[in-house]
Structure formats: structure tokens, C-alpha cells
Design a protein around this motif. Structure first.
Motif, PDB file in Angstrom:
ATOM      1  N   ARG A 169       0.988  -1.301   0.076  1.00  0.00           N
ATOM      2  CA  ARG A 169      -0.093  -0.021  -0.031  1.00  0.00           C
ATOM      3  C   ARG A 169       0.760   1.190   0.066  1.00  0.00           C
ATOM      4  NH1 ARG A 169      -0.688   3.113   3.872  1.00  0.00           N
ATOM      5  NH2 ARG A 169      -2.146   4.842   3.640  1.00  0.00           N
ATOM      6  N   GLU A 170       2.053   1.285   0.717  1.00  0.00           N
ATOM      7  CA  GLU A 170       2.774   2.442   0.810  1.00  0.00           C
ATOM      8  C   GLU A 170       3.547   2.490  -0.546  1.00  0.00           C
ATOM      9  OE1 GLU A 170       5.845   1.681   3.991  1.00  0.00           O
ATOM     10  OE2 GLU A 170       4.167   1.649   5.530  1.00  0.00           O
ATOM     11  N   LEU A 171       3.866   1.516  -1.235  1.00  0.00           N
ATOM     12  CA  LEU A 171       4.474   1.689  -2.435  1.00  0.00           C
ATOM     13  C   LEU A 171       3.432   2.336  -3.539  1.00  0.00           C
ATOM     14  CD1 LEU A 171       6.723  -1.657  -2.802  1.00  0.00           C
ATOM     15  CD2 LEU A 171       7.327   0.783  -1.994  1.00  0.00           C
ATOM     16  N   VAL A 172       2.319   1.701  -3.346  1.00  0.00           N
ATOM     17  CA  VAL A 172       1.060   2.379  -4.375  1.00  0.00           C
ATOM     18  C   VAL A 172       1.126   3.725  -3.965  1.00  0.00           C
ATOM     19  CG1 VAL A 172      -1.249   2.091  -4.693  1.00  0.00           C
ATOM     20  CG2 VAL A 172       0.039   0.066  -4.411  1.00  0.00           C
ATOM     21  N   VAL A 173       0.833   4.135  -3.083  1.00  0.00           N
ATOM     22  CA  VAL A 173       0.708   5.666  -2.624  1.00  0.00           C
ATOM     23  C   VAL A 173       1.847   6.537  -3.157  1.00  0.00           C
ATOM     24  CG1 VAL A 173       0.289   7.274  -0.711  1.00  0.00           C
ATOM     25  CG2 VAL A 173      -0.914   5.095  -0.763  1.00  0.00           C
ATOM     26  N   GLU A 174       3.249   5.982  -2.781  1.00  0.00           N
ATOM     27  CA  GLU A 174       4.193   6.588  -3.233  1.00  0.00           C
ATOM     28  C   GLU A 174       4.560   7.013  -4.700  1.00  0.00           C
ATOM     29  OE1 GLU A 174       8.910   5.427  -3.413  1.00  0.00           O
ATOM     30  OE2 GLU A 174       7.838   4.821  -1.827  1.00  0.00           O
ATOM     31  N   LEU A 175       3.875   5.986  -5.584  1.00  0.00           N
ATOM     32  CA  LEU A 175       3.453   6.114  -6.929  1.00  0.00           C
ATOM     33  C   LEU A 175       2.461   7.022  -7.260  1.00  0.00           C
ATOM     34  CD1 LEU A 175       4.951   2.606  -8.500  1.00  0.00           C
ATOM     35  CD2 LEU A 175       6.022   4.713  -8.211  1.00  0.00           C
ATOM     36  N   GLY A 176       1.798   7.581  -6.546  1.00  0.00           N
ATOM     37  CA  GLY A 176       0.842   8.438  -6.788  1.00  0.00           C
ATOM     38  C   GLY A 176      -0.570   7.816  -7.032  1.00  0.00           C
ATOM     39  N   HIS A 177      -0.983   6.742  -6.671  1.00  0.00           N
ATOM     40  CA  HIS A 177      -2.222   6.045  -6.653  1.00  0.00           C
ATOM     41  C   HIS A 177      -2.865   5.755  -5.354  1.00  0.00           C
ATOM     42  CE1 HIS A 177      -1.567   4.658 -10.967  1.00  0.00           C
ATOM     43  NE2 HIS A 177      -0.099   4.843 -10.647  1.00  0.00           N
ATOM     44  N   GLY A 178      -4.175   5.463  -5.389  1.00  0.00           N
ATOM     45  CA  GLY A 178      -4.788   5.295  -4.174  1.00  0.00           C
ATOM     46  C   GLY A 178      -5.092   3.696  -4.093  1.00  0.00           C
ATOM     47  N   TRP A 179      -4.914   3.221  -2.819  1.00  0.00           N
ATOM     48  CA  TRP A 179      -5.059   1.827  -2.450  1.00  0.00           C
ATOM     49  C   TRP A 179      -6.309   1.364  -2.849  1.00  0.00           C
ATOM     50  CZ3 TRP A 179      -2.386  -2.343  -2.020  1.00  0.00           C
ATOM     51  CH2 TRP A 179      -2.610  -3.526  -1.484  1.00  0.00           C
ATOM     52  N   PRO A 180      -7.343   1.811  -2.607  1.00  0.00           N
ATOM     53  CA  PRO A 180      -8.820   1.606  -3.109  1.00  0.00           C
ATOM     54  C   PRO A 180      -9.093   1.404  -4.505  1.00  0.00           C
ATOM     55  CG  PRO A 180      -9.191   3.121  -1.416  1.00  0.00           C
ATOM     56  CD  PRO A 180      -7.669   3.016  -1.589  1.00  0.00           C
ATOM     57  N   ASP A 181      -8.313   2.125  -5.456  1.00  0.00           N
ATOM     58  CA  ASP A 181      -7.959   1.905  -6.929  1.00  0.00           C
ATOM     59  C   ASP A 181      -7.685   0.598  -7.206  1.00  0.00           C
ATOM     60  OD1 ASP A 181      -8.877   4.698  -6.613  1.00  0.00           O
ATOM     61  OD2 ASP A 181      -7.037   5.422  -7.121  1.00  0.00           O
ATOM     62  N   LEU A 182      -7.201  -0.194  -6.540  1.00  0.00           N
ATOM     63  CA  LEU A 182      -6.559  -1.297  -7.101  1.00  0.00           C
ATOM     64  C   LEU A 182      -7.871  -2.530  -6.680  1.00  0.00           C
ATOM     65  CD1 LEU A 182      -4.154   0.063  -7.100  1.00  0.00           C
ATOM     66  CD2 LEU A 182      -3.069  -1.967  -6.455  1.00  0.00           C
ATOM     67  N   TRP A 183      -8.865  -2.152  -5.974  1.00  0.00           N
ATOM     68  CA  TRP A 183      -9.662  -3.191  -5.450  1.00  0.00           C
ATOM     69  C   TRP A 183     -10.637  -3.568  -6.865  1.00  0.00           C
ATOM     70  CZ3 TRP A 183     -11.988  -0.189  -0.376  1.00  0.00           C
ATOM     71  CH2 TRP A 183     -10.751  -0.473   0.391  1.00  0.00           C
ATOM     72  N   ALA A 184     -10.679  -4.834  -6.695  1.00  0.00           N
ATOM     73  CA  ALA A 184     -11.821  -5.430  -8.012  1.00  0.00           C
ATOM     74  C   ALA A 184     -13.128  -4.974  -7.760  1.00  0.00           C
ATOM     75  CB  ALA A 184     -11.229  -6.867  -8.006  1.00  0.00           C
TER      76      ALA A 184
END
Length: 198
Positions: free
Chosen positions: A183-198
Motif C-alpha cells: 500500500r505504501e508503494l502504491v501511494v508513493e507512485l501516486g495511486h490510491g489503494w482502493p483504486d486497486l480493489w476489484a
């Protein structure tokens, strides 16, 4: 929804990600892990994860908005990096060395944004305490074949779970992918964690 591509054949990693609401596309990297050696265990795990991520990210058949995740795990015992045992005899020796002791499971994570080329990477480390198992238990466990398929010759989420008496750190990291770290890496790249939820 942002598409997660998992550069790993590990069913445990895929199951963990799915349980967390993600539905990764699995693309096996095919990286020869023997090309790296003589590195400290945490660094070895990270560099292998980076190699796997780079190999899959270089493919031209990925979704344009994909986040490519490479992971690799090694168990550190007495300063030595232990990956998958090569045969039952090695798995048996490992367990004889590990029983009644503690090791550190390092999982390297490398995440690349296919759209921007940006990369975020880190290693999660979790201390694992092993039961003082008998030779008979070791032989029975090795005979299941499970220790031959996993880093450190054990699982925490399978047959070997009964031989892990405790951990210090993230449970998911021991399975092979740390959800809080990812989750920290996802946020570091400018994305939201919930955006990855299917």
C-alpha cells in the motif's frame, strides 16, 4: 480501476492479494534467480524482486495503466540467505538447523507504474520463531513436498503453520507479500489503494 500485474508464480501471493480485494493478473517473470549471489539476505530479496518486476514490465502486452509488482522472499538464518531447498535432503537439513530457533523472512517488493515508468521498492522483514520439531515431524513435513516449493522451506499459511510458534512483524510478509508495505508503494507512485480493489 488500476490493474495490478503480479510478476510471480506464487499461489500464496495471489491468494493474499485476492483476499485483500485485488485481482492481479499473473505474469511469470522467468528470471533466473541464480544470477544473483553473495548479497546480504535483505538486499538479495530486493534485487530479485527488482529483476522480476523489470522483466515483466518490459513486455509489450501489458495494460498501459498497469502497476507491475515483483516480489521475492528469502529466509535469513545465521546471516545466510535461504531460498527454496533444491531437494528433500536439503529441506531436512534446513529444518534441523531451524528448529527451536528464529530467523528473519525478508520479502523484497518492487512496483513499477507502466504509464510513467516510475518505480518504488522496499523490503519487508519479519522475525519467525520455529517450534522445536522432532526428526519424525521433519521427515513427515518434507515428505509432503511443501518445503521444496517455498523460500525458507516453510509456510505459515499451509502445513508448516503448526511449526511456527510466533512472528514479530507483518504476517502477510511471511506469506510473500506485505499488504501494508505494498500500500505504501502504491501511494508513493501516486495511486490510491482502493483504486486497486476489484
Amino acid at each position: 480501476m488500476t490493474r495490478l500485474v503480479l510478476a510471480s508464480a506464487s499461489p500464496a501471493r495471489r491468494t493474499t492479494l485476492r483476499a485483500a480485494g485485488l485481482d492481479p493478473v499473473v505474469v511469470v517473470s522467468g528470471v533466473d534467480e541464480s544470477q544473483l549471489s553473495d548479497l546480504p539476505p535483505a538486499e538479495l530479496a530486493l534485487q530479485l524482486a527488482e529483476l522480476k518486476c523489470a522483466a515483466v514490465a518490459a513486455r509489450d502486452d501489458l495494460p498501459a495503466d498497469a502497476l507491475v509488482l515483483g516480489c521475492d522472499s528469502v529466509l535469513e538464518l545465521d546471516g545466510e540467505a535461504l531460498g527454496k531447498p533444491h531437494d528433500p535432503a536439503e529441506a531436512r537439513r534446513r529444518w534441523q538447523a531451524m528448529r527451536g530457533r528464529s530467523g528473519v523472512l525478508h520479502s523484497g517488493h518492487c512496483l513499477r507504474d507502466a504509464a510513467t515508468g516510475r518505480v518504488a521498492a522496499a523490503t519487508g522483514s519479519t522475525t519467525v520463531h520455529f517450534a522445536d520439531v522432532s526428526d519424525e515431524e521433519i521427515d513427515a513435513y518434507v515428505a509432503t513436498g511443501e518445503p521444496l516449493e517455498v523460500a525458507g522451506a516453510f509456510t505459515i499459511d499451509g502445513i508448516g503453520g503448526a511449526f511456527v510458534t510466533g512472528i514479530e512483524g507483518d504476517h502477510h510478509n511471511v506469506v510473500g507479500v506485505s499488504l501494508p508495505l505494498l500500500r505504501e508503494l502504491v501511494v508513493e507512485l501516486g495511486h490510491g489503494w482502493p483504486d486497486l480493489w476489484a
